[in-house]
Design a protein around this motif. Structure first.
Motif, short mmCIF file in Angstrom:
data_model
loop_
_atom_site.label_atom_id
_atom_site.label_comp_id
_atom_site.label_asym_id
_atom_site.label_seq_id
_atom_site.Cartn_x
_atom_site.Cartn_y
_atom_site.Cartn_z
N ASN A 277 7.65 -9.07 -13.76
CA ASN A 277 8.62 -8.17 -13.13
C ASN A 277 10.05 -8.43 -13.60
OD1 ASN A 277 6.69 -6.76 -11.58
ND2 ASN A 277 6.60 -8.44 -10.12
N LEU A 278 10.35 -9.68 -13.88
CA LEU A 278 11.67 -9.97 -14.48
C LEU A 278 11.76 -9.31 -15.87
CD1 LEU A 278 12.06 -13.69 -13.38
CD2 LEU A 278 13.60 -11.81 -12.78
N GLY A 279 10.64 -9.29 -16.57
CA GLY A 279 10.61 -8.58 -17.85
C GLY A 279 10.91 -7.10 -17.67
N ASP A 280 10.34 -6.50 -16.61
CA ASP A 280 10.59 -5.07 -16.34
C ASP A 280 12.08 -4.80 -16.11
OD1 ASP A 280 7.94 -4.43 -16.57
OD2 ASP A 280 7.56 -4.35 -14.40
N ILE A 281 12.72 -5.69 -15.35
CA ILE A 281 14.16 -5.51 -15.06
C ILE A 281 14.96 -5.56 -16.36
CG2 ILE A 281 16.17 -6.71 -14.12
CD1 ILE A 281 15.00 -5.30 -11.94
N SER B 208 0.83 -1.21 0.00
CA SER B 208 0.00 0.00 0.00
C SER B 208 0.86 1.25 0.00
CB SER B 208 -0.93 0.00 1.22
OG SER B 208 -1.79 -1.11 1.21
N PHE B 209 1.88 1.27 0.85
CA PHE B 209 2.78 2.44 0.89
C PHE B 209 3.54 2.59 -0.43
CE2 PHE B 209 2.58 2.18 5.67
CZ PHE B 209 2.09 3.46 5.85
N ARG B 210 3.89 1.45 -1.03
CA ARG B 210 4.60 1.53 -2.31
C ARG B 210 3.71 2.15 -3.38
NH1 ARG B 210 4.75 -1.83 -6.48
NH2 ARG B 210 3.74 -3.53 -5.36
N HIS B 211 2.46 1.76 -3.41
CA HIS B 211 1.54 2.33 -4.40
C HIS B 211 1.27 3.81 -4.13
CE1 HIS B 211 0.69 -1.22 -6.72
NE2 HIS B 211 0.41 -1.92 -5.64
N LEU B 212 1.37 4.22 -2.88
CA LEU B 212 1.20 5.64 -2.53
C LEU B 212 2.50 6.42 -2.76
CD1 LEU B 212 -0.93 5.27 0.71
CD2 LEU B 212 -1.67 6.35 -1.42
N ASN B 213 3.49 5.73 -3.35
CA ASN B 213 4.78 6.32 -3.67
C ASN B 213 5.56 6.73 -2.42
OD1 ASN B 213 6.61 6.86 -5.75
ND2 ASN B 213 6.16 9.04 -5.72
N LYS B 214 5.29 6.06 -1.30
CA LYS B 214 6.06 6.26 -0.08
C LYS B 214 7.04 5.10 0.04
CE LYS B 214 2.36 8.90 2.12
NZ LYS B 214 1.44 9.03 3.28
N LEU B 215 8.05 5.11 -0.85
CA LEU B 215 8.93 3.96 -1.01
C LEU B 215 9.78 3.68 0.22
CD1 LEU B 215 9.97 4.44 -4.75
CD2 LEU B 215 8.20 2.97 -3.80
N PRO B 216 10.37 4.70 0.87
CA PRO B 216 11.16 4.40 2.08
C PRO B 216 10.32 3.74 3.17
CG PRO B 216 11.68 6.61 1.28
CD PRO B 216 10.49 6.13 0.49
N LYS B 217 9.06 4.19 3.32
CA LYS B 217 8.17 3.59 4.31
C LYS B 217 7.85 2.15 3.93
CE LYS B 217 5.63 4.36 8.03
NZ LYS B 217 6.25 4.74 9.31
N ALA B 218 7.62 1.90 2.65
CA ALA B 218 7.34 0.55 2.18
C ALA B 218 8.52 -0.37 2.45
CB ALA B 218 7.01 0.58 0.69
N LEU B 219 9.71 0.11 2.13
CA LEU B 219 10.91 -0.70 2.31
C LEU B 219 11.15 -1.01 3.79
CD1 LEU B 219 13.08 -2.02 0.63
CD2 LEU B 219 14.48 0.03 0.89
N TYR C 200 12.64 -2.12 -4.62
CA TYR C 200 14.01 -1.81 -5.05
C TYR C 200 14.02 -1.35 -6.51
CZ TYR C 200 16.21 -3.67 -0.82
OH TYR C 200 16.62 -3.87 0.47
N PHE C 201 13.16 -1.97 -7.32
CA PHE C 201 13.08 -1.58 -8.73
C PHE C 201 12.66 -0.12 -8.86
CE2 PHE C 201 10.59 -1.03 -12.64
CZ PHE C 201 11.51 -1.45 -13.59
N GLU C 202 11.64 0.27 -8.09
CA GLU C 202 11.15 1.65 -8.18
C GLU C 202 12.13 2.64 -7.56
OE1 GLU C 202 7.11 1.72 -6.75
OE2 GLU C 202 6.56 0.08 -8.09
N LEU C 203 13.00 2.13 -6.67
CA LEU C 203 14.07 2.97 -6.13
C LEU C 203 15.30 2.97 -7.05
CD1 LEU C 203 13.79 1.97 -2.36
CD2 LEU C 203 13.43 4.28 -3.29
N LYS C 204 15.16 2.26 -8.19
CA LYS C 204 16.19 2.17 -9.23
C LYS C 204 17.44 1.41 -8.78
CE LYS C 204 14.74 6.46 -11.58
NZ LYS C 204 13.48 5.86 -11.91
N ASP C 205 17.29 0.54 -7.80
CA ASP C 205 18.38 -0.35 -7.40
C ASP C 205 18.13 -1.69 -8.09
OD1 ASP C 205 20.31 -1.90 -6.19
OD2 ASP C 205 20.07 -0.97 -4.21
N TYR D 154 9.34 -11.56 -1.21
CA TYR D 154 10.53 -11.25 -2.00
C TYR D 154 10.16 -10.56 -3.31
CZ TYR D 154 13.93 -13.45 1.04
OH TYR D 154 14.76 -13.72 2.10
N GLN D 155 9.03 -10.95 -3.87
CA GLN D 155 8.60 -10.30 -5.11
C GLN D 155 8.30 -8.82 -4.87
OE1 GLN D 155 7.04 -10.36 -8.60
NE2 GLN D 155 5.06 -11.15 -8.05
N ASN D 156 7.57 -8.51 -3.79
CA ASN D 156 7.19 -7.13 -3.53
C ASN D 156 8.38 -6.28 -3.08
OD1 ASN D 156 4.48 -7.43 -4.25
ND2 ASN D 156 3.95 -8.22 -2.23
#
Length: 885
Positions: A249-253, A171-182, A215-220, A208-210
């Motif tokens: 998601n592997l396709g996205d990477i 939920s936090f990831r979708h709200l673009n609150k990535l540090p909170k999600a992580l 990490y993907f959205e954080l560009k790591d 592990y998928q989420n």
């Protein structure tokens, strides 16, 4: 020979081993026997496991038919407040969810919740939160998920906690609150390492998928790939679980790393896997079609992309199977509305791209028309989906997505207008309006609908009390997030509010009708509003590629389009020049901005003396009155510059629709405001260094001098100073006055925008300076709960117009709350302003108002007086006015 009881136990054993077909055969054989012998308890348990088996084997339609046939029997013979009903309602919710009916899904989960024990409730909170998460109602999802998380923490139920943490983080990831999600994902990993992995493979695969997505959205990308591979290893241990998401998601990477063939291969595997597990009519299958469509769009393979978008559309409609991209489904056929919206927007964008490539004018025009058809249907879907979001945070999140769709639609309709399409201009303006402040419009119209539907005042007062409790408890939870009693209290009050709104809709059907009857203003209506006035409305619309500027005058309408300039960088340079008082840089950037924003339309502003500007994005922070034309004197100084201020009296608004509704319609509050007391000035003056705030002696002078202006004309004027300038006093008195002036400090928190606040006297309560209380602060959300009748509110407080910028909605400042609470016009600041010059400007503003100048004219004269005194823009330019024509 086995007894029925033995056969039931054997069936349950088969179920727990995942042998669903064997289980189903056993249960189907004994269910009629329980019916014949009227053994209702075992009949209900058998029904539960049959439904579970059909759910697990994806026989959702058969499961639903069986549920609907047997429900009356079970209801007649089994008491509803028993554990079996928790299981039966829960599986019914699961089935409706897989069939795309999330409303019924939530309904049955809520019924299960009503029958559940305290021990069972957190799992149901988790399920309901999961539904809201899937519906993209992320804020509402967090209400349920965080409550479940807090209970599981107190119970020390680590396995259940692991599952809910995964959803909270998503939920936090979708709200673009990535540090909170992580932060939550890492907590989940820590818990997972202490649990037997062979028993938690499903949870670990999702975890592990989420985490990888985060990490993907954080560009790591390296860490993302590592986590995706770990997730895939877990997925391989669950044969019946779809691996579509992990392949996707592997396709996205690989796409991100430029490995396009590998990306295409993974995306194709994802599609085949979704088809295998979910079939051809499912949201997950549609998602994979849409991903491939977006992939081929990036490769400029437009025909292929177009077909995949059409395939995605067919996936989410029950009986629509037309392969022709030119044909759209009916909304009555839709199973998954959000997925349809995504596919329609994608399809429309492809038609627009194809139109640009077509050499034949007719083919180009036809493709634009196909795009418009898809966008008009997308608009209907957006209206439908807006109504289904419950939490404001989720509405705002959706507004950002909707704004992107409307920006694409705007480009299409402008292109059609340029090709002489007869109705394209009106459609273009409608799309531009629907991208501006629709959440605020809905809130204001909802408030009006309650009055128009004649809902009794005692019920409205009850709702007001509940909303105040929700706001108060929400702030307490932010301070003490682990306190279960706070979350329980918050949840209970939320439920009471939802029940009250349901009562409004049921007992006052006119309210429900009016609540959703929200229309955007037309150009013709705006022109009627402007008749007899020398006023123009200017609306700025930014898309990914273009800047569109609307000019609406009493007689004419224009739209001027140009390639999108680098306004973000220009505005930053301009603000820096103002703050550092760098005259040379200020002149350069002000002229550059004028050339982008005013020069293209100045020929359409002849005989215009007032402007109402409706900006968006970075332009919301720009005071247009400080822009400079090219007519510069040889030797520039701050007093002789050709400010736009000298040419026009300027005001602003959130949208043309809100401007029209406020200006043209006569509400009960505006009628009462004419008979209200004239003026109330609030100034705490002394702060005792609370929050490191300095005292404001100029504030007392400001409110007193304005009061003298009113009393000189024999108008009512009251002031509340020092300890009398309390928040409680303000709330009590403010609703009675036509003019309100708050001269105090405001604190904008750019790290936690919801903590932005206006300060009242901290001395009104004993020992408050030694405590951690904030009862002297009016926070952003508190402002919405005010009850005002004011024709004009002046927030003479630094940064009172700042807040989080949300694309499609604007700046979420505290001033917005005052507008919702009933202020017809509002003056606020976009920056820090020296107290002395704020006082000079505000006193002159009220002086001009009492000389019968309208508010835009009064502010123009007040700001000009400081220009004539050779004051640099930092001392006057950041005062802005939002209000009526």
């Amino acid at each position: 020979m086995e007894t029925n009881k033995q056969q039931l136990h054997k069936a349950i054993e088969q179920y727990t081993q995942g042998n669903y077909h064997n289980c189903l055969s056993l249960l189907t054989a004994i269910m009629p026997i329980y019916l014949q012998t009227e053994d209702w308890e075992n009949y209900a348990q058998t029904l539960h496991y049959i439904l579970e088996c059909k759910y697990q084997t994806t026989d959702y339609n058969e499961a639903l038919v069986l549920w609907q046939q047997t429900l009356p029997i079970v209801q007649t013979h089994c008491p509803t407040q028993t554990p079996i009903w928790v299981e039966l309602y829960s599986v019914a919710g699961n089935i409706y969810g897989m069939l795309g009916n999330s409303n019924e899904q939530i309904k049955y989960y809520q019924l299960a919740l009503a029958s559940a024990s305290e021990q069972d409730k957190p799992s149901l909170y988790n399920n309901i939160g999961w539904v809201y998460l899937n519906n993209k109602d992320y804020t509402k999802a967090l209400d349920y998920l965080l409550l479940a998380y807090t209970i599981f923490t107190q119970q020390n139920n680590q396995t259940a906690k692991l599952s809910v943490i995964n959803l909270i983080a998503a939920s936090f990831r979708h709200l673009n609150k990535l540090p909170k999600a992580l932060e939550y994902y890492l907590e989940a990993k820590e818990i997972a390492q202490k649990l037997p992995q062979n028993k938690n493979v499903r949870i670990l695969s999702d975890l592990y998928q989420n985490t990888a997505k985060c990490y993907f959205e954080l560009k790591d990308y390296d860490l993302a790939l590592t986590h995706y591979q770990t997730a895939l290893n877990y997925y391989e241990q669950i044969p019946q679980k779809s691996k579509a998401a992990i392949y996707h998601n592997l396709g996205d990477i690989h796409k991100q790393q430029g490995q396009l063939k590998q990306a295409e291969s993974y995306y194709t595997q994802a599609l085949h896997e979704a088809q295998r597990v979910y079939g051809t009519k499912h949201a997950n299958t549609a998602h994979q079609y849409r991903t491939l469509a977006a992939f081929y769009t990036q490769q400029n393979s437009y025909p292929k992309a177009l077909q995949f978008y059409q395939d995605a559309i067919c996936c989410v409609c029950s009986s629509f199977n037309n392969p022709s991209p030119q044909i759209n489904p009916k909304l009555t056929d839709v199973l998954w509305h959000y997925r349809l919206l995504e596919a329609l927007a994608g399809k429309a964008s492809i038609f627009e791209r194809l139109s640009q490539k077509q050499k034949d004018p007719q083919n180009s025009f036809d493709n634009l028309q196909y795009a418009l058809d898809a966008y008009l249907l997308a608009d209907q879907l957006i209206d439908y989906l807006r109504r289904n979001f419950e939490a404001e945070g989720s509405k705002l999140n959706f507004a950002q997505y909707a704004a992107k769709v409307y920006a694409q639609a705007l480009n299409t309709t402008i292109a059609l207008h340029q090709r002489q399409h007869p109705t394209a201009l009106d459609s273009a303006f409608m799309f531009s309006e629907k991208a501006k402040a629709m959440v605020l419009l809905e809130k204001i119209e909802d408030s009006k609908a309650k009055i128009t539907a004649q809902i009794p005042q005692e019920l409205l007062d009850q709702e007001q009390r509940l909303l105040q409790q929700i706001t108060h408890l929400n702030r307490k939870i932010q301070q003490q997030p682990t306190e279960l009693h706070l979350r329980n209290a918050y949840f209970d009050v939320q439920q009471q509010h939802e029940q009250l709104i349901a009562q409004f809709k049921n007992d006052y059907p006119k309210y429900y009708q009016l609540q959703h009857d929200i229309q955007t203003v037309t150009i013709t209506q705006l022109q009627q509003l402007l008749q007899g006035k020398q006023t123009a409305i200017i609306t700025y619309c930014l898309t990914d590629t273009d800047l569109h500027i609307w000019v609406i005058t009493p007689q004419n309408r224009y739209v001027v389009s140009q390639p999108k300039p680098d306004l973000q960088n220009l505005c930053k340079q301009w603000q820096k020049a103002v703050k550092t008082m760098n005259l040379k840089q200020y002149v350069t950037t002000s002229v550059a901005l004028y050339n982008c924003l005013i020069k293209p339309i100045e020929q359409h502003l002849k005989n215009t003396k007032e402007l109402v500007i409706i900006p968006e994005a970075e332009l919301l922070y720009l005071p247009f009155q400080a822009l400079l034309s090219n007519n510069l004197p040889e030797k520039c100084n701050y007093s002789n510059l050709p400010y736009l201020l000298h040419c026009y009296a300027i005001g602003y608004h959130y949208s043309a629709t809100l401007l029209y509704n406020q200006s043209y319609t006569s509400t009960q509050s505006n009628v009462i405001a004419n008979d209200a007391y004239s003026y109330l000035g609030i100034a705490p003056v002394l702060y005792g260094n609370v929050e490191a705030m300095k005292d404001l002696p100029d504030a007392q002078l400001e409110v007193d001098e304005v009061a003298q202006l009113f009393t000189a004309q024999r108008k009512t004027a009251h002031t509340a100073l020092y300890h009398d300038a309390s928040l409680a006093q303000f709330k009590q008195m403010a609703k009675q006055y036509r003019y309100l002036l708050l001269s105090t400090h405001a604190c904008y928190d750019n790290h936690a925008a919801e903590q932005t606040r206006i300060l009242f006297s901290p001395f009104s309560q004993p020992n408050i300076l030694q405590s951690k209380q904030t009862d002297y602060c009016l926070f952003v959300n508190d402002a919405y709960n005010l009850q005002l009748q004011a024709n004009l509110v002046v927030l003479s407080a630094c940064e009172s117009g700042l807040g989080e910028l949300i694309n499609g909605e604007g700046i979420m400042g505290i001033n917005r709350g005052f507008m919702y609470a009933g202020a017809s016009n509002l003056v606020f600041t976009l920056e820090k302003v020296p107290a002395r010059y704020a006082r000079l400007l505000i006193v002159e503003l009220f002086k001009q108002i009492l000389m019968d100048k309208n508010y835009r004219q009064a502010l123009q004269i007040a700001q000009t007086s400081l220009v004539n005194a050779a004051q640099p823009p930092i001392n006057w330019v950041f005062f802005s006015l939002i209000g009526q024509i």
